[in-house]
Design a protein around this motif. Sequence first.
Motif, PDB file in Angstrom:
ATOM      1  N   ALA A  12      45.903  36.028  42.545  1.00 18.69           N
ATOM      2  CA  ALA A  12      44.673  36.799  42.700  1.00 18.69           C
ATOM      3  C   ALA A  12      43.772  36.590  41.486  1.00 18.69           C
ATOM      4  CB  ALA A  12      45.003  38.282  42.875  1.00 18.69           C
ATOM      5  N   VAL A  13      44.364  36.577  40.300  1.00 18.98           N
ATOM      6  CA  VAL A  13      43.583  36.344  39.077  1.00 18.98           C
ATOM      7  C   VAL A  13      43.032  34.920  39.069  1.00 18.98           C
ATOM      8  CG1 VAL A  13      43.708  36.178  36.568  1.00 18.98           C
ATOM      9  CG2 VAL A  13      44.913  38.021  37.753  1.00 18.98           C
ATOM     10  N   SER A  16      39.924  33.792  41.281  1.00 22.85           N
ATOM     11  CA  SER A  16      38.564  34.269  41.065  1.00 22.85           C
ATOM     12  C   SER A  16      37.672  33.055  40.822  1.00 22.85           C
ATOM     13  CB  SER A  16      38.505  35.222  39.879  1.00 22.85           C
ATOM     14  OG  SER A  16      38.494  34.493  38.673  1.00 22.85           O
ATOM     15  N   PHE A  17      36.395  33.183  41.196  1.00 24.70           N
ATOM     16  CA  PHE A  17      35.516  32.018  41.153  1.00 24.70           C
ATOM     17  C   PHE A  17      35.481  31.394  39.756  1.00 24.70           C
ATOM     18  CE2 PHE A  17      31.276  30.239  40.286  1.00 24.70           C
ATOM     19  CZ  PHE A  17      31.339  29.165  41.156  1.00 24.70           C
ATOM     20  N   GLN A  18      35.324  32.274  38.751  1.00 24.98           N
ATOM     21  CA  GLN A  18      35.191  31.784  37.385  1.00 24.98           C
ATOM     22  C   GLN A  18      36.446  31.018  36.948  1.00 24.98           C
ATOM     23  OE1 GLN A  18      34.931  34.780  34.406  1.00 24.98           O
ATOM     24  NE2 GLN A  18      33.702  33.519  33.054  1.00 24.98           N
ATOM     25  N   ASN A  19      37.621  31.579  37.235  1.00 22.61           N
ATOM     26  CA  ASN A  19      38.853  30.933  36.808  1.00 22.61           C
ATOM     27  C   ASN A  19      39.088  29.621  37.534  1.00 22.61           C
ATOM     28  OD1 ASN A  19      39.288  32.913  34.978  1.00 22.61           O
ATOM     29  ND2 ASN A  19      40.753  34.057  36.230  1.00 22.61           N
ATOM     30  N   THR A  59      40.431  33.122  31.234  1.00 23.17           N
ATOM     31  CA  THR A  59      39.636  31.959  31.600  1.00 23.17           C
ATOM     32  C   THR A  59      39.756  30.873  30.534  1.00 23.17           C
ATOM     33  OG1 THR A  59      38.109  33.528  32.565  1.00 23.17           O
ATOM     34  CG2 THR A  59      37.348  31.273  32.376  1.00 23.17           C
ATOM     35  N   ASP A 353      47.875  39.839  33.338  1.00 24.93           N
ATOM     36  CA  ASP A 353      46.829  39.005  33.928  1.00 24.93           C
ATOM     37  C   ASP A 353      46.876  37.612  33.351  1.00 24.93           C
ATOM     38  OD1 ASP A 353      46.017  41.172  35.271  1.00 24.93           O
ATOM     39  OD2 ASP A 353      43.895  41.039  34.675  1.00 24.93           O
TER      40      ASP A 353
END
Lengths: 499, 323
Positions: A12-13, A16-19, A59, A353
């Motif tokens: 799930a982490v 994310s779009f950024q990751n 990130t 996370d």
Amino acid sequence: MDIIGNLAHGFAVAFSFQNLLFALIGALIGTAIGVLPGIGPVATISLLLPITFGQPATTAIIMLAGIYYGAQYGGSTTAILLNLPGEISSVVTTLEGYKMARNGRAGAALATSALGSFFAGSVATVVVAASGPLLTSIALSFGPADYFSLMLLGLIISAVLAQGSIIKSIGMVVLGVALGLVGTDVQTGQQRFTFGIPELSDGISFVALAMGMFGIAEIVLNLERPEARSVLKTKVDSLWLTKEEWKRATPSVLRGTVVGSILGILPGGGASLASFGSYMMERKMSKGRHLFGQGAIEGVAGPEAANNAAAQTSFIPLLTLGIPANAVMALMVGALIIQGIQPGPRMVEAQPDLFWGLIASMWIGNVMLLIINLPMIGMWVKLLQVPYKFLYPAILVFCCIGSYSVNNNVFDVYSTVVFAVLGYMFNKLKMEPAPLLIGFVLGPMMEEHLRRAMLLSRGDITVFIERPISASMLAIAAVALLAMMLPNLRKGKEAALSG
Amino acid sequence: MLPRRAWLAGGAVIAALPAITRAETPWPAQPIRLVVPFAPGGTTDLAARLVAQGLGARLGQPVIVENKPGAGSTLGAAQVAQAAPDGLTLVVSNIASHAIAPSLYRDLRYHPLRDFTHVALLIETPSVFVANPQFAPRGLGEVVRLSREQPRGLDVASSGSGSSNHLLIVQFGQVTGARVNHVPYRGAGPAMTDVIADVVPMMSDSLPSASGHLRGGAVRGMAVASAARHPGFPALPTFREQGVDLVSNSWFGISGPAGLPPAVIGRLNREINAVLAEPATQRRFAELGGLVSPLSPAAYAEFIAGEVARWAPIVQASGAKVE
């Protein structure tokens, strides 16, 4: 199960779009610097470090990790196509991979390397997730005496398995150990064999040695024999593996994954030790061992799987103990500390996370790398059709940039030239440079652990037999040595290697 | 002879050109190179990158960090000592290159005071003794007692022979009479691994590299070598509190080659101290385990002179000497 819930959280982490975006950026940068000989992940990550100051910690680490394992994928490309190892871990890939390329099987070698790396990377991700903390405690049970015996075993096996004259290969191992001892003595701080040159006080640069002996010496040899270059121009028949090749590569990948996952965890080990270890294993155990030296696919599949597995399991000491296993991991520690996260034993609980997100992103990154790399194999192979007169000046320039950029030091460029001359001479004398490199890497580590073990035991030599790990390593080494000396076994080995 | 004269005149004009541009455009007209004499990733490297970022923004020119490790950080220092004193090449001066190396290396290629212009001190980080959690002694007094009971002394690890952490072990032996068997490693990481694995019971480390392991409980703090307790570790007693009169900080700052113009020194010191005063810098330096210590250029030079004099007899006693 707890681990499945944790992994789900991690995905799930990571999704994310950024990751996802930064995992892709990292993988792309990593592939690029891996392909360019000499520009390694350490220089790249340190340049990009300030960019990560403004990003969230997860990130930042996802991107930096992508650069590291992306470089393992890319590094094999130049090793196979140009006989240029940019890093320690791709040295052994040059041995069989480059020969495969010359046999017109460059596409197959690249595909094996990409698929083997992907499989090993996926398995290693599970290993990190499932048993990181457990494996750490195993790694911690290795004392200095055990490390010494493990490395002694490595050196003896490398001499036993070397091609051609045993005397020559032992000579090369010893020469490698001697070159490795140049620099500051860890125990006393005294400088040895530096001839008053301050640039030598931290030892000879590995990159200079490897680039000179393998890369530049190879260029000189190619220029000497015009017919050798035309081999590279022969049509590459198929990019894909034949049925026979699949059958031979699969067990090697499996073995390489196991060896790499284990050796990656040892502090100070990592990807380089893993690829050497796997190569030696394949040479002894695989069905195609009689083909080693002529472009055996096992010699690509095993080490490439091993170095990628190790690149990922080498995160275990960092994530569970906070101890960096190599220079890249030291940079990761720095990036975390800047973010206010202290890498240490509590990181898994304190930063779920980060921990699980990183693990999930490793797997996602491996999928991305496979997608990036497989379609590009055809393009890389075309590189071989570029006329050599255009190719070699570019390689020479990149070798110079590469050896300079490790320490920002011109002295390392001069050393590269010296080792190129040496490498050329060794080739003329039919002496293999690979045992020299193994001696160069293992020799100084072995000395350090030997002397530390003796310092701690107050000079009592029995520590090497009293500790069970050390004793079993020494026993295996003794058997290998005996096997080498028994005349009929030795004849058998020569027959196996030449036939 | 006209052509020749014209040539000479032309030459003079060309030679004077850089001086004219320098007079017209204020320093710095070009990016500044900050040499970090260590490999990337360590405390020094990170702190230097943080300061370089802030300093670049304030000077209007990027400050580019260049890692030049080697020979106990003396290679990078030697390079900057020989650079032009135009304020465009600076070095992170530190306890290894500018306080210990002068006594450790017999033929060092620079003088720590005469060959440099010292500009500003950045950060001080105390040394700590940390031990495996199973280690029996609770305080330094018990450590000394235990070390005397063992026939060949107590094993104590450090990040390397001739490092400030090693020298603290030597000093500890001198002050308390403890019998220590120094076990050097190639860097703090491998040494810490062996303390956690209980191969060696105790080590001398710098607080930044030990702090994660201390907080996580992988090792137990024995004593911190700062004058007062560290705000991040209020439960960790100092050496002095335990009756051992030792204070040992490792430190680093910014220096340039000898003969920097006074205007450049003043501006650099002012801007660096302004960066240090920013809350963001303070917070990040605290995370690194260090204390921000702004000093004037003269005070920093004086500080270094004191450190050189202080470490010389300890290096002598340690037996470490590089030919």
